[in-house]
Design a protein around this motif. Structure first.
Motif, PDB file in Angstrom:
ATOM      1  N   ASN A   1      39.803  54.639  40.159  1.00  0.00           N
ATOM      2  CA  ASN A   1      40.792  54.204  41.394  1.00  0.00           C
ATOM      3  C   ASN A   1      40.652  52.792  41.783  1.00  0.00           C
ATOM      4  O   ASN A   1      40.556  52.393  42.773  1.00  0.00           O
ATOM      5  N   PHE A   2      40.360  51.760  40.766  1.00  0.00           N
ATOM      6  CA  PHE A   2      40.355  50.465  40.650  1.00  0.00           C
ATOM      7  C   PHE A   2      41.601  49.961  41.319  1.00  0.00           C
ATOM      8  O   PHE A   2      42.886  50.203  40.653  1.00  0.00           O
ATOM      9  N   ASP A   3      41.568  48.886  42.072  1.00  0.00           N
ATOM     10  CA  ASP A   3      42.627  48.130  42.758  1.00  0.00           C
ATOM     11  C   ASP A   3      42.261  46.621  42.747  1.00  0.00           C
ATOM     12  O   ASP A   3      41.292  46.511  43.681  1.00  0.00           O
ATOM     13  N   ALA A   4      42.559  45.939  42.065  1.00  0.00           N
ATOM     14  CA  ALA A   4      42.192  44.637  41.915  1.00  0.00           C
ATOM     15  C   ALA A   4      42.697  43.740  43.144  1.00  0.00           C
ATOM     16  O   ALA A   4      41.918  42.855  43.862  1.00  0.00           O
ATOM     17  N   ASN A   5      43.773  43.852  43.602  1.00  0.00           N
ATOM     18  CA  ASN A   5      44.047  43.367  44.804  1.00  0.00           C
ATOM     19  C   ASN A   5      43.343  43.675  46.149  1.00  0.00           C
ATOM     20  O   ASN A   5      42.975  42.695  46.954  1.00  0.00           O
ATOM     21  N   ARG A   6      42.928  44.958  46.404  1.00  0.00           N
ATOM     22  CA  ARG A   6      42.020  45.318  47.189  1.00  0.00           C
ATOM     23  C   ARG A   6      40.816  44.716  47.351  1.00  0.00           C
ATOM     24  O   ARG A   6      40.007  44.194  48.093  1.00  0.00           O
ATOM     25  N   ASP A   7      40.084  44.528  46.095  1.00  0.00           N
ATOM     26  CA  ASP A   7      38.815  43.941  46.024  1.00  0.00           C
ATOM     27  C   ASP A   7      38.852  42.494  46.101  1.00  0.00           C
ATOM     28  O   ASP A   7      38.042  41.861  46.639  1.00  0.00           O
ATOM     29  N   ALA A   8      39.947  41.942  45.815  1.00  0.00           N
ATOM     30  CA  ALA A   8      39.978  40.531  46.092  1.00  0.00           C
ATOM     31  C   ALA A   8      40.303  40.132  47.317  1.00  0.00           C
ATOM     32  O   ALA A   8      39.550  39.253  48.093  1.00  0.00           O
ATOM     33  N   GLU A   9      40.826  40.988  48.211  1.00  0.00           N
ATOM     34  CA  GLU A   9      40.769  40.785  49.557  1.00  0.00           C
ATOM     35  C   GLU A   9      39.394  40.966  50.191  1.00  0.00           C
ATOM     36  O   GLU A   9      38.980  40.183  51.122  1.00  0.00           O
ATOM     37  N   ILE A  10      38.704  42.171  49.873  1.00  0.00           N
ATOM     38  CA  ILE A  10      37.328  42.059  50.167  1.00  0.00           C
ATOM     39  C   ILE A  10      36.411  40.836  49.965  1.00  0.00           C
ATOM     40  O   ILE A  10      35.648  40.468  50.968  1.00  0.00           O
ATOM     41  N   LEU A  11      36.545  40.250  48.827  1.00  0.00           N
ATOM     42  CA  LEU A  11      35.855  39.069  48.543  1.00  0.00           C
ATOM     43  C   LEU A  11      36.270  38.113  49.472  1.00  0.00           C
ATOM     44  O   LEU A  11      35.317  37.177  49.945  1.00  0.00           O
ATOM     45  N   ARG A  12      37.553  37.867  49.675  1.00  0.00           N
ATOM     46  CA  ARG A  12      37.916  36.744  50.444  1.00  0.00           C
ATOM     47  C   ARG A  12      37.545  36.940  52.117  1.00  0.00           C
ATOM     48  O   ARG A  12      36.858  35.890  52.517  1.00  0.00           O
TER      49      ARG A  12
ATOM     50  N   LYS B   1      43.233  34.409  42.740  1.00  0.00           N
ATOM     51  CA  LYS B   1      43.999  33.258  42.527  1.00  0.00           C
ATOM     52  C   LYS B   1      45.389  33.516  42.700  1.00  0.00           C
ATOM     53  O   LYS B   1      46.064  32.384  43.431  1.00  0.00           O
ATOM     54  N   THR B   2      46.099  34.546  42.533  1.00  0.00           N
ATOM     55  CA  THR B   2      47.492  34.897  42.683  1.00  0.00           C
ATOM     56  C   THR B   2      47.648  35.040  44.151  1.00  0.00           C
ATOM     57  O   THR B   2      48.702  34.448  44.747  1.00  0.00           O
ATOM     58  N   MET B   3      46.801  35.773  44.895  1.00  0.00           N
ATOM     59  CA  MET B   3      47.086  35.941  46.157  1.00  0.00           C
ATOM     60  C   MET B   3      46.811  35.107  47.010  1.00  0.00           C
ATOM     61  O   MET B   3      47.422  34.607  48.135  1.00  0.00           O
ATOM     62  N   TYR B   4      45.529  34.246  47.076  1.00  0.00           N
ATOM     63  CA  TYR B   4      45.350  33.143  47.745  1.00  0.00           C
ATOM     64  C   TYR B   4      45.357  31.502  47.323  1.00  0.00           C
ATOM     65  O   TYR B   4      45.200  30.576  48.098  1.00  0.00           O
ATOM     66  N   GLY B   5      45.780  31.515  46.279  1.00  0.00           N
ATOM     67  CA  GLY B   5      46.120  30.266  45.551  1.00  0.00           C
ATOM     68  C   GLY B   5      44.624  29.285  45.431  1.00  0.00           C
ATOM     69  O   GLY B   5      44.596  28.237  45.446  1.00  0.00           O
ATOM     70  N   LYS B   6      43.494  30.003  45.114  1.00  0.00           N
ATOM     71  CA  LYS B   6      42.085  29.473  45.174  1.00  0.00           C
ATOM     72  C   LYS B   6      41.664  30.081  44.015  1.00  0.00           C
ATOM     73  O   LYS B   6      41.661  31.168  43.392  1.00  0.00           O
ATOM     74  N   ASP B   7      40.523  29.207  43.335  1.00  0.00           N
ATOM     75  CA  ASP B   7      39.803  29.566  42.305  1.00  0.00           C
ATOM     76  C   ASP B   7      38.544  30.698  42.966  1.00  0.00           C
ATOM     77  O   ASP B   7      37.642  29.914  43.667  1.00  0.00           O
TER      78      ASP B   7
END
Length: 308
Positions: A148-159, A192-198
């Motif tokens: 049940n992997f979701d790349a956007n959800r994980d990116a949000e958690i890291l942010r 990078k797509t969601m927040y424009g940052k590396d």
């Protein structure tokens, strides 16, 4: 009927034997007397039994109960310093394994009883434990692709873990350490797509020490990580030969070619020249040979390895 050489009336009688035909009346009545205690010929009864109802005790034999000084039933006599209780060879009462008597509790002079385990009820001792499960598993890595992997959800958690004052290192570890390498690459692209940052730059600014090195290494693609490891193994004073062996001797031919190309493109150096500068002898020649990526990968013919 008579035969030649034989007397006509048979053999002569022997002294003390009755004449022929008079055996039933021989000897004459009263000629022989019986010993005392036996009934006379012609009838009577045997004398009464002695009053003790048994044979008289023979001289030199002990009375009923055993020899004088003999050990009682139950084992050898106790010795000085030996504990009290039943001696050697006395089986205790009670059933044991399979209905057979329990093994004896042995007692020796100067020592305590040698206790033997009781397998009552027919339960034998458990077998020796087997090898741990970790020792029989294949060594193919422990990190699997997360369901049940979701790349956007994980990116949000890291942010959220890196936003504001302080850094939630545990949240970063929980995400990165439980995703496969391909899933981490998707997280990096989604960030990078969601927040424009590396994402890599943000992790470098928020982390430090061993945690930083670990998290950044986990985000590296496998080919780049091998090239990076080779570079750091030959960089500076000394050479980490184990790293060179582990990578160049375990990768496939195609993987080695990709590593060599990545090494040159990312670090601007020739890997063969770095190997010659840091190694020598047969070890140097072996590593240079491995860098060519032309090793025979046929694993069906084992006769060559057996001959070697």
């Amino acid at each position: 009927m008579s035969y030649p050489g034989y007397p006509p009336s048979g053999y002569p009688g022997f002294p003390g034997y009755p004449p022929t035909g008079q055996e039933s009346v021989y000897p004459p009545a009263g000629q022989y007397t019986y010993p005392a205690g036996y009934p006379p010929a012609g009838g009577g009864t045997y004398p009464a039994a002695p009053p003790n109802a048994g044979y008289p005790g023979a001289a030199g034999y002990p009375a009923p109960g055993g020899y004088p000084g003999a050990p009682q039933a139950g084992g050898m006599p106790s010795y000085p310093g030996a504990p009290a209780g039943p001696g050697f060879g006395v089986p205790p009462a009670g059933p044991a394994f399979g209905g057979y008597p329990q093994p004896p509790v042995q007692s020796y002079g100067g020592g305590g009883p040698a206790q033997i385990p009781d397998y009552s009820g027919g339960q034998a001792p458990s077998p020796m434990p087997g090898l741990p499960a970790a020792t029989v598993q294949y060594t193919q890595g422990t990190i699997q692709a997360a369901p049940n992997f979701d790349a956007n959800r994980d990116a949000e958690i890291l942010r959220k873990a890196m936003k504001g004052f302080g850094t939630d290192e545990q949240a970063i570890i929980d995400v990165v350490a439980n995703r496969s390498n391909d899933q981490r690459q998707e997280i990096k692209a989604a960030f990078k797509t969601m927040y424009g940052k590396d994402l890599i730059k943000d992790l470098k600014s928020e982390l430090s020490g061993n945690v930083e090195e670990l998290i950044l290494a986990l985000f590296m693609p496998s080919t780049y990580y091998d090239a990076w490891s080779l570079r750091h193994a030959m960089k500076g004073v000394g050479t980490q030969e184990r790293v060179l062996i582990e990578i160049l001797c375990t990768r496939t031919n195609q993987e080695i070619r990709d590593i060599v190309n990545c090494y040159k493109s990312e670090f601007g150096r020739d890997i063969e020249q770095d190997i010659r500068a840091d190694t020598s002898g047969h070890f140097e020649r072996l590593l240079i040979s491995m860098c060519q990526g032309n090793r025979d990968e046929n694993q069906n013919d084992y006769s060559h390895s057996q001959r070697d």
